[in-house]
Design an enzyme around this catalytic site. Structure first.
Site, PDB file in Angstrom:
ATOM      1  N   SER A  69       0.278  -1.195   0.268  1.00  8.61           N
ATOM      2  CA  SER A  69      -0.120   0.267  -0.353  1.00  8.61           C
ATOM      3  C   SER A  69       1.032   1.278  -0.200  1.00  8.61           C
ATOM      4  O   SER A  69       1.671   1.481  -0.849  1.00  8.61           O
ATOM      5  CB  SER A  69      -0.954   0.032   1.455  1.00  8.61           C
ATOM      6  OG  SER A  69      -1.920   1.007   0.985  1.00  8.61           O
ATOM      7  N   HIS A  93      -6.770  -6.272   0.704  1.00 10.43           N
ATOM      8  CA  HIS A  93      -6.387  -5.530   0.702  1.00 10.43           C
ATOM      9  C   HIS A  93      -5.376  -5.984   2.518  1.00 10.43           C
ATOM     10  O   HIS A  93      -4.854  -4.949   2.034  1.00 10.43           O
ATOM     11  CB  HIS A  93      -6.679  -3.855   0.837  1.00 10.43           C
ATOM     12  CG  HIS A  93      -5.897  -2.610   0.930  1.00 10.43           C
ATOM     13  ND1 HIS A  93      -4.825  -2.528  -0.438  1.00 10.43           N
ATOM     14  CD2 HIS A  93      -4.984  -1.597   1.581  1.00 10.43           C
ATOM     15  CE1 HIS A  93      -3.805  -1.042  -0.137  1.00 10.43           C
ATOM     16  NE2 HIS A  93      -4.014  -1.523   0.989  1.00 10.43           N
ATOM     17  N   ASP A  95      -9.591  -6.053  -3.708  1.00 10.54           N
ATOM     18  CA  ASP A  95      -9.599  -4.315  -3.336  1.00 10.54           C
ATOM     19  C   ASP A  95     -10.452  -3.345  -2.615  1.00 10.54           C
ATOM     20  O   ASP A  95     -11.205  -3.472  -3.903  1.00 10.54           O
ATOM     21  CB  ASP A  95      -8.305  -4.291  -3.841  1.00 10.54           C
ATOM     22  CG  ASP A  95      -7.027  -3.490  -2.400  1.00 10.54           C
ATOM     23  OD1 ASP A  95      -7.699  -2.780  -1.836  1.00 10.54           O
ATOM     24  OD2 ASP A  95      -6.189  -3.742  -2.724  1.00 10.54           O
TER      25      ASP A  95
END
Lengths: 280, 280
Positions: free
Chosen positions: B148, B256, B224
């Site tokens: 991320s 995610h 995600d």
């Protein structure tokens, strides 16, 4: 029974779920986690119960034990129950090792604990009824493991219900609670002063009394900061005295943390898979 | 520089340590984690930097990414830095995605952030100087990855300093922050309105401008929940437009979470090991 889905995540080709339900055994809502390996898409798979230690919920091992990778490879489902009933209206204690988060996998008989603290019935009967109904799991192929207080639960459940649990292992289990400060206080609170009731929840005493019909795997770190409380030497003595088939590994340098659990989780999952999958 | 040991745990035959030091770059104490594989007992080993995402500390990936198992097998050290300076006296914001826990791996130039938020210098210069002095690590063999916001950091550092980072990969990176709500707000706060300054920290723009001399691995889950903010499609476009050697995997069903990261960590560690260990 109604099952509320809290979350579901893809994991190693399978699915990690967290669920909640109203438990009759504990009289509270209970949360637990189930990992289904990819193999569960097409067939019922064997089940490995993982019981956690003091202060843990369903969540600790689910996120920190690194078990899903191995379970996916071996085709085992994993079930991570909570360690006690929880919530307002449920008895508790200031100490981290009594009350909520410290159910010790037994049915309390003493007030104020008796009303909700019925983790034995919850783990051995109610939760199995629920998960075997809701998920593609093979009830005839159950193994059980756990860490610390959860290792105690795994060993005592397996020795008491060997027809249910076809394989058993433990990571740094509380091995002899009747003779430890991780046990005496809790057994006195939950079970009262009846030493026979204590013996039914002491792995060392159960080993001396009846043993287990299969082989047992136990891993214990040599640098475990709680060795004095766990008393693995008492259980080892009982195992060897009984000639119980077992592998006891004293792992040099490892402590009581999930870094230890994680390091040997692959061995444990493979151990259970070997015993739970029927020979082709 | 003085290094304070917070904890050290045996893990997969190696050692997971957590350390603290006074950082000149950030003007604060900083905490980071180092995993040394068993191979580090006898030789200097390659290093894989793991940069974490929004809200994380050194601790999240260390406990949840399942990387130590793979690093031990491949003989890589892992370094898990924090994601920002922290503490009283350090600027912060109510939002989870600005300020403490959200350093975005850049040197802030704007008040009130400029004083402490110098994560680029910290990751690229100060922390390397410290760890290569303190641990048996091969400075000539560094790879970098992250999740991320950390995937953003890994990609931007590797493209800017390709002589330093001989391999790079990312899990669900923030791929095009200049065009996303995970980026515009933070870049405006940290860097002001100078779009050229933003471009130096946007993986998609860096890819279009210069690319990376090696191959790039990117994993991204199709489920995600932050896909709109990550904008992997912009980076993929830039990669393919450039003819950049890369493997971009859209992983069906993954979200995610660290369940996603964990599922593919083995592939990433092997990817870096293949590029960091000199051919025999």
């Amino acid at each position: 029974m109604t099952l509320e889905t809290i979350s579901e995540n893809r994991s190693f080709g399978g699915r990690q779920g967290v669920y909640r339900h109203a438990s009759k055994a504990t009289g509270t809502d209970m949360t637990f986690a189930v990992y289904l390996p990819p193999q569960a898409e097409t067939a019922e798979v064997p089940v490995l119960w993982y019981l956690s230690g003091l202060t843990c919920t369903h969540e600790n091992a689910m996120t920190k034990a690194g078990a899903q990778d191995h379970a996916a490879r071996e085709g085992l489902a994993l079930i991570f129950p909570d360690t006690s009933p929880r919530g307002e209206g449920v008895a508790d204690d200031e100490a981290f090792d009594l009350g909520q988060g410290a159910g010790f996998y037994l049915n309390a008989t003493q007030d104020p604990w008796a009303k909700h603290f019925r983790m034995w019935d919850y783990i051995a009967q109610e939760l199995p009824d629920l998960v075997f109904d809701a998920f593609p799991l093979d009830r005839a192929a159950q193994g059980i493991t756990g860490h610390s207080m959860g290792g105690h639960g795994a060993l005592t459940l397996a020795m008491t219900l060997p027809d249910t649990y076809r394989s058993v292992s433990a990571f740094a289990p509380i091995a002899n609670p009747s003779e430890s400060d991780w046990g005496r206080k809790q057994f006195a609170a939950y079970l009262g002063e009846d030493r026979d009731a204590w013996a039914a929840h002491d792995a060392t005493l159960l080993m001396a009394d009846r043993g287990y019909p299969g082989e047992i795997l136990i891993d214990q770190g040599t640098e475990d900061q709680f060795l004095d409380l766990l008393r693995p030497e008492a259980l080892a003595q009982a195992i060897v005295a009984r000639r119980q088939p077992a592998m006891i590994r004293m792992q040099p340098g490892y402590d009581h943390s999930y870094f230890f659990v994680q390091s040997f989780m692959g061995d444990h999952v493979a151990w259970h898979a070997e015993r739970l999958w029927d020979p082709v």
